[in-house]
Design a protein around this motif. Structure first.
Motif, PDB file in Angstrom:
ATOM      1  N   VAL A   1       0.836  -1.203   0.000  1.00  0.00           N
ATOM      2  CA  VAL A   1       0.000   0.000   0.000  1.00  0.00           C
ATOM      3  C   VAL A   1       0.871   1.253   0.000  1.00  0.00           C
ATOM      4  O   VAL A   1       0.612   2.208  -0.737  1.00  0.00           O
ATOM      5  CB  VAL A   1      -0.949   0.001   1.218  1.00  0.00           C
ATOM      6  CG1 VAL A   1      -1.692   1.317   1.333  1.00  0.00           C
ATOM      7  CG2 VAL A   1      -1.936  -1.155   1.117  1.00  0.00           C
ATOM      8  N   LEU A   2       1.918   1.265   0.802  1.00  0.00           N
ATOM      9  CA  LEU A   2       2.791   2.435   0.890  1.00  0.00           C
ATOM     10  C   LEU A   2       3.499   2.722  -0.431  1.00  0.00           C
ATOM     11  O   LEU A   2       3.752   3.877  -0.769  1.00  0.00           O
ATOM     12  CB  LEU A   2       3.819   2.252   2.005  1.00  0.00           C
ATOM     13  CG  LEU A   2       3.248   2.264   3.426  1.00  0.00           C
ATOM     14  CD1 LEU A   2       4.313   1.856   4.424  1.00  0.00           C
ATOM     15  CD2 LEU A   2       2.677   3.619   3.770  1.00  0.00           C
ATOM     16  N   ALA A   3       3.810   1.686  -1.204  1.00  0.00           N
ATOM     17  CA  ALA A   3       4.482   1.862  -2.488  1.00  0.00           C
ATOM     18  C   ALA A   3       3.599   2.614  -3.490  1.00  0.00           C
ATOM     19  O   ALA A   3       4.105   3.276  -4.387  1.00  0.00           O
ATOM     20  CB  ALA A   3       4.888   0.507  -3.058  1.00  0.00           C
ATOM     21  N   GLN A   4       2.288   2.536  -3.328  1.00  0.00           N
ATOM     22  CA  GLN A   4       1.359   3.238  -4.213  1.00  0.00           C
ATOM     23  C   GLN A   4       1.317   4.735  -3.911  1.00  0.00           C
ATOM     24  O   GLN A   4       0.887   5.515  -4.743  1.00  0.00           O
ATOM     25  CB  GLN A   4      -0.044   2.652  -4.074  1.00  0.00           C
ATOM     26  CG  GLN A   4      -0.136   1.231  -4.544  1.00  0.00           C
ATOM     27  CD  GLN A   4      -1.535   0.684  -4.348  1.00  0.00           C
ATOM     28  OE1 GLN A   4      -2.478   1.420  -4.100  1.00  0.00           O
ATOM     29  NE2 GLN A   4      -1.668  -0.622  -4.459  1.00  0.00           N
ATOM     30  N   GLY A   5       1.724   5.129  -2.713  1.00  0.00           N
ATOM     31  CA  GLY A   5       1.680   6.530  -2.307  1.00  0.00           C
ATOM     32  C   GLY A   5       0.371   6.839  -1.613  1.00  0.00           C
ATOM     33  O   GLY A   5      -0.688   6.768  -2.224  1.00  0.00           O
ATOM     34  N   VAL A   6       0.432   7.170  -0.344  1.00  0.00           N
ATOM     35  CA  VAL A   6      -0.761   7.433   0.446  1.00  0.00           C
ATOM     36  C   VAL A   6      -0.758   8.897   0.870  1.00  0.00           C
ATOM     37  O   VAL A   6       0.242   9.401   1.392  1.00  0.00           O
ATOM     38  CB  VAL A   6      -0.804   6.530   1.699  1.00  0.00           C
ATOM     39  CG1 VAL A   6      -2.014   6.853   2.566  1.00  0.00           C
ATOM     40  CG2 VAL A   6      -0.821   5.065   1.296  1.00  0.00           C
ATOM     41  N   GLY A   7      -1.851   9.582   0.627  1.00  0.00           N
ATOM     42  CA  GLY A   7      -2.017  10.962   1.073  1.00  0.00           C
ATOM     43  C   GLY A   7      -2.887  10.987   2.314  1.00  0.00           C
ATOM     44  O   GLY A   7      -3.842  10.218   2.426  1.00  0.00           O
TER      45      GLY A   7
END
Length: 87
Positions: free
Chosen positions: A27-33
Motif C-alpha cells: 500500500v505504501l508503495a502506491q503513495g498514500v495521502g
C-alpha cells in the motif's frame, strides 16, 4: 496486464514503520495521502481512520534507538491513494 486497474483498498490503520503490525509495503508503495483536520500532512508516521487519530513525526528528532519522536493528535482523518486522486 497492469496493476493500476485494481488499486489496493486503504486499510483502516497504517504505519510506515516496518516493525509495526500495521505496516503494509504494498500500500505504501502506491503513495498514500493523508488529510488531518482539513490540512494535508506529510509527516504522518501512523494513522487510524476509525479511531480518528494520527501520529506525527516531530521534525528530525529521534529517540536513543533512532526512531522518530512522535506526537499523537486526534481529529478527523482522510486517506487516499495519491495516484487515484480526482479533481
Amino acid at each position: 496486464m497492469t496493476d493500476e486497474t485494481s488499486p489496493t483498498a486503504l486499510p483502516d490503520r497504517l504505519s510506515v514503520n516496518p516493525r509495526s503490525p500495521y505496516y503494509n509495503e504494498e500500500v505504501l508503495a502506491q503513495g498514500v495521502g493523508i488529510r488531518f483536520k482539513g490540512e494535508e500532512k506529510t509527516n504522518v508516521e501512523e494513522y487510524c481512520i476509525s479511531e480518528g487519530w494520527v501520529r506525527l513525526a516531530l521534525g528530525n528528532k529521534v529517540d536513543r534507538k533512532g526512531n522518530p519522536l512522535t506526537i499523537l493528535q486526534k481529529g478527523p482523518v482522510e486517506a487516499w491513494i495519491k495516484g487515484a486522486e480526482t479533481n
